[in-house]
Design a protein around this motif. Structure first.
Motif, PDB file in Angstrom:
ATOM      1  N   GLU A   1      11.194 -27.109 -14.905  1.00 14.30           N
ATOM      2  CA  GLU A   1      10.034 -27.889 -15.348  1.00 14.30           C
ATOM      3  C   GLU A   1      10.443 -29.275 -15.833  1.00 14.30           C
ATOM      4  OE1 GLU A   1       6.113 -27.432 -18.260  1.00 14.30           O
ATOM      5  OE2 GLU A   1       7.785 -26.028 -18.420  1.00 14.30           O
ATOM      6  N   THR A   2      11.548 -29.351 -16.567  1.00 12.87           N
ATOM      7  CA  THR A   2      12.015 -30.638 -17.079  1.00 12.87           C
ATOM      8  C   THR A   2      12.329 -31.605 -15.949  1.00 12.87           C
ATOM      9  OG1 THR A   2      12.933 -29.586 -19.054  1.00 12.87           O
ATOM     10  CG2 THR A   2      13.752 -31.773 -18.502  1.00 12.87           C
TER      11      THR A   2
ATOM     12  N   LYS B   1       9.086 -32.609 -13.857  1.00 11.70           N
ATOM     13  CA  LYS B   1       8.223 -33.570 -14.548  1.00 11.70           C
ATOM     14  C   LYS B   1       8.642 -35.009 -14.280  1.00 11.70           C
ATOM     15  CE  LYS B   1       6.443 -30.902 -18.463  1.00 11.70           C
ATOM     16  NZ  LYS B   1       6.484 -30.709 -19.942  1.00 11.70           N
TER      17      LYS B   1
ATOM     18  N   PHE C   1       4.026 -26.525 -10.161  1.00  5.53           N
ATOM     19  CA  PHE C   1       3.903 -27.943  -9.847  1.00  5.53           C
ATOM     20  C   PHE C   1       3.291 -28.165  -8.469  1.00  5.53           C
ATOM     21  CE2 PHE C   1       6.311 -28.567 -13.592  1.00  5.53           C
ATOM     22  CZ  PHE C   1       6.243 -29.917 -13.929  1.00  5.53           C
TER      23      PHE C   1
ATOM     24  N   GLU D   1       1.272 -31.577  -8.409  1.00  8.14           N
ATOM     25  CA  GLU D   1       2.193 -32.455  -9.132  1.00  8.14           C
ATOM     26  C   GLU D   1       3.489 -32.687  -8.364  1.00  8.14           C
ATOM     27  OE1 GLU D   1       1.952 -31.657 -13.659  1.00  8.14           O
ATOM     28  OE2 GLU D   1       1.488 -29.730 -12.717  1.00  8.14           O
TER      29      GLU D   1
END
Length: 315
Positions: free
Chosen positions: A213-214, A217, A242, A247
Motif C-alpha cells: 500500500e505504501t 500510494k 488499488f 488508483e
C-alpha cells in the motif's frame, strides 16, 4: 560410489544426450515428489536436478549421499538454502539462461496492457458491435518512462528491447550500476515518476511485499505494473484494492504468491489485469538452453568437484 543423477521430471534431449555421452546415469522422475521413490533409491542419489517447486526439508532424510542440487531455473527461494549449506550440499542454478525469454514476455505484457490487446481480443470473440469504442483506446510505449526495479540479466535485456520504442528508462537497484540507456535513481523516485514499473529482483526477506500500500500510494493512477519475477514481491490484497478503486492503471503478472492461481482469486475479476501461469521461461529455446547448462554443470562438478555457477559457498 558411481554418481547417480535423479531428475524430478523430464529433461530435454540435449541434456540427456550430453550426460549419456559422459557416461552419467540419469533416472527421470514423474514430475512430482514421490517420497516412495526417494525411500527406495535415495541412498544412491548424489546429484538432484530440481524444478521450481518447494523443497521439503524432510526429503533430505532420504538423501544421505546428496552432493549437489542443480536448479533448472534461476530462483532459489524454493530451497532450504541455509540447511543445504549447513550439510555442505552444493547448489547451482541457471542464472541468465532465461533472460531473453523473460525479457520478451515482459515487453509483450507492457504492450498488451498499453494497447489493451487482451480486452480487444476478448471482445472480438464475443462479437464487436462498434469499431473504435473509447474503452479500447490504449497508449503507446514511445515517450513513456519505464522503471526497472533491479538491474540483472533480465532487466538489462528489457532495457535493450525498450530502446527501439523510445522510452525513458529509470533503474532502482540496491547497489550502484552502470546503466546503459537510462539513469539510476532511488526506489521512491522511480515509483513516483514511472509510467510503467517492471520488477526484476529475487524474492528474499527484504523484498517480500515490496510493492504494498505504501508503494502503491506513490504511483500515479495510470501506472502499469509488470511482474515476471516472483509473486511474493507484491502484496496482492493491496494491489487488488488499488486496481479496483481506479488508483492504478493496470497490472500484468506472470508470477503470483500461490501458483497456480485459484479460479476464485479476486484479481481474475478485474478487466485491467493480465495473468499468465509463470510462462516467462517456458519456450523451447530456453528449455533446451537450461537443460544443456545443467548437464555441463553436472559433468564439470563430477570431474572437478567445483561449480561454474555456485549459489552457496562453504569450506
Amino acid at each position: 560410489m558411481n554418481e547417480l543423477v535423479y531428475s524430478i521430471g523430464a529433461l530435454p534431449r540435449v541434456c540427456l544426450d550430453y550426460l549419456n555421452d559422459n557416461d552419467i546415469e540419469v533416472v527421470l522422475g514423474t514430475g512430482h515428489l514421490d517420497m516412495e521413490t526417494f525411500k527406495s533409491i535415495g541412498e544412491k542419489i548424489s546429484i538432484l536436478i530440481f524444478p521450481d517447486v518447494p523443497f521439503p526439508t524432510e526429503l533430505l532424510k532420504c538423501l544421505p549421499n546428496l552432493r549437489l542440487i542443480a536448479r533448472c531455473g534461476v530462483g532459489i527461494d524454493n530451497l532450504p538454502l541455509d540447511e543445504l549449506t549447513k550439510r555442505k550440499i552444493h547448489v547451482t542454478n541457471t542464472e541468465g539462461v532465461n533472460a531473453d525469454s523473460v525479457a520478451e514476455l515482459t515487453v509483450g505484457l507492457m504492450l498488451a496492457l498499453s494497447h489493451k490487446i487482451i480486452s480487444a481480443n476478448d471482445e472480438s470473440h464475443k462479437g464487436v458491435k462498434q469499431l473504435y469504442d473509447r474503452h479500447l483506446t490504449g497508449s503507446e510505449l514511445r515517450g513513456k518512462t519505464v522503471g526497472l526495479i533491479g538491474y540483472g540479466h533480465i532487466a538489462k535485456k528489457v532495457e535493450n528491447l525498450l530502446e527501439i520504442f523510445g522510452t525513458d528508462i529509470l533503474v532502482a537497484n540496491r547497489s550502484p550500476k552502470k546503466i546503459k540507456y537510462g539513469c539510476q535513481v532511488p526506489f521512491d523516485t522511480l515509483i513516483c515518476n514511472a509510467d510503467i514499473i517492471s520488477l526484476h529482483i529475487p524474492l528474499v526477506k527484504a523484498t517480500t511485499n515490496l510493492i504494498d500500500e505504501t508503494a502503491l500510494k506513490q504511483m500515479h493512477k495510470e501506472t502499469l505494473l509488470i511482474n515476471t519475477s516472483r509473486g511474493g514481491l507484491i502484496n496482492e490484497q493491496d494491489l487488488f484494492k488499488f486496481l479496483k478503486n481506479g488508483e492504478l492503471g493496470g497490472a500484468a503478472l506472470d508470477t503470483l504468491q500461490n501458483e497456480p492461481i485459484g479460479m476464485d482469486h479476486p484479481l481474475l475479476k478485474l478487466p485491467n489485469v493480465i495473468i499468465t501461469p509463470h510462462i516467462g521461461a517456458q519456450t523451447t529455446d530456453t528449455i533446451e538452453k537450461t537443460g544443456l547448462m545443467v548437464a555441463k554443470e553436472i559433468v564439470n562438478f563430477i570431474e572437478t568437484a567445483t561449480l561454474l555457477h555456485p549459489v552457496n559457498h562453504f569450506n
